[in-house]
Scaffold this motif. Structure first.
Motif, short mmCIF file in Angstrom:
data_model
loop_
_atom_site.label_atom_id
_atom_site.label_comp_id
_atom_site.label_asym_id
_atom_site.label_seq_id
_atom_site.Cartn_x
_atom_site.Cartn_y
_atom_site.Cartn_z
N ASN A 271 5.82 39.28 -38.15
CA ASN A 271 4.40 38.92 -38.25
C ASN A 271 3.61 40.03 -38.92
O ASN A 271 2.76 39.79 -39.78
CB ASN A 271 3.80 38.65 -36.86
N TYR B 254 4.25 40.10 -42.64
CA TYR B 254 3.49 39.05 -43.34
C TYR B 254 2.05 39.49 -43.53
O TYR B 254 1.45 39.33 -44.60
CB TYR B 254 3.54 37.74 -42.53
N ARG C 299 0.33 33.69 -41.52
CA ARG C 299 1.38 33.55 -40.51
C ARG C 299 0.74 32.82 -39.34
O ARG C 299 -0.08 33.39 -38.62
CB ARG C 299 1.85 34.94 -40.10
#
Ligand code: AMP
Ligand code: TRP
Length: 335
Positions: free
Chosen positions: A324, A327, A334
């Protein structure tokens, strides 16, 4: 500082003494050191970079899991899991593939060896394999990676990728992981040819001691191991020029947790026959409990599968938050 340990073994069958001494034995020691957080992965997505028989792949995944447990890994202390069950590895691998440079991959000697003359025909997966390995390591904030000597270059590539990502995005998200190449036997050689690495794919069963071998098989393979006609060398310099001798001495040292110099001072000048008897006894004493436990575990598929599933949940809990963040850093949604 807490060490965060990550390593992986491919479920390609024929797990051998090189895998044990170069990797799994060290995994266990690291697991049992205070404060270490360890993650050990059965890297099935790496295995499929070369053709696998679908009927045996699952058995091989269970076999590698069984070898981990039989050698002393404990799923309550370490995260033990199967790579393909954690999608973050594939996703992270794509992103890191956009960071790694072609020139870096082109230097990988293991690819050159494995591809041989047929570079045009091997899978693209085999070529980008070290990027997936970097994703494995970096998704767990790993600081230390125990491996055999043959993986050192892949670790250097992981470090380069981590460094470039950190620099490109002005972040310190990735620690730069250190290789841990531990013990006396970081590169165990074939018992049939002291110049060739002991490997899962050698056509000769006598080239390797397998973790599933019985005591009799272990003793027989050591008896038949290639040697030269001289007595054992009495100093390290001479030993280094005698590949089969130094290999057996190294195996003895690693299995008995001694330095090779100590083994040479005990056996130097003696005949191979006596040494091979002692090595056979030592190897079967150390390895047959593993083989007995491994063969027992292999009969309990439900248990092995439950270990793999438990590990999956724990691995996802560590890897997903890191993915995460990746990203976020590179500017992707995300949700
Ligand atoms: P692999 O079977 O290629 O997935 O390797 C698993 C682990 O065993 C890696 O850390 C390798 O470096 C290590 N290893 C494989 N073969 C040997 C060997 N002959 N000697 C020492 N370590 C090895
Ligand atoms: N490439 C390693 C080998 O063949 C296996 C591996 C995959 C690995 N991912 C890893 C090792 C991450 C250490 C860390 O032996």
């Amino acid at each position: 500082m807490k060490k965060k340990i990550f390593s992986g073994v491919q479920p390609t069958g024929n797990l051998h003494l090189g895998n044990y001494l170069g990797a799994i034995k060290n995994f266990v020691a690291l697991q049992n050191e205070k404060d270490n957080e360890c993650v050990y992965c059965v890297v099935d997505l790496h295995a499929i970079t070369v053709k696998q028989d679908p009927k045996v792949l699952k058995d091989n995944i269970r076999e590698t899991t069984a070898a981990f447990l039989a050698s002393g890994l404990d799923y309550r202390k370490s995260i033990i899991f199967n790579q393909s069950l954690v999608p973050a590895h594939s996703e992270g691998s794509w992103i890191l593939g956009c960071i790694a440079r072609m020139g870096w991959l082109n230097r990988m000697t293991q690819f050159k060896e494995k591809a041989g003359k047929d570079k045009e025909k091997v899978s693209v997966g085999l070529y980008i394999y070290p990027i997936l390995m970097a994703a494995d390591i970096l998704l767990y904030d790993s600081t230390h990676v125990p491996v055999g000597e043959d993986q050192k270059q892949h670790l250097e590539l992981t470090r380069d990728i981590a460094q470039k990502f950190n620099n490109d995005f002005k972040t310190d998200i990735f620690p730069i992981p250190e290789p841990l190449i531990l013990g006396e036997a970081t590169r165990v050689m074939s018992l049939r040819d002291g110049l060739k690495k002991m490997s899962k794919s050698d056509p000769s069963d006598y080239s390797r001691i397998m973790l599933s071998d019985s005591e009799d098989e272990i003793v027989k393979k050591i008896k038949k191991a290639k040697t030269d006609p001289l007595p054992l060398p009495d100093n390290l310099d001479d030993a280094k020029n005698r590949p089969e001798a130094i290999n057996l001495l190294t195996i003895y040292a690693a299995l008995s947790d001694q330095e090779i110099g100590t083994v040479i001072s005990e056996y130097g000048g003696k005949e191979f026959s006596q040494f091979k008897n002692d090595l056979g006894e030592l190897a079967s004493a150390k390895l047959s409990p593993i083989s007995v436990e491994m063969n027992k575990l292999m009969k309990d598929e439900n248990y092995l599968d439950s270990v793999i599933i438990k590990g999956k949940e724990r691995a996802i809990n560590v890897a997903d938050p890191v993915l995460n963040k990746i990203y976020e850093i590179i500017g992707l949604f995300r949700g």
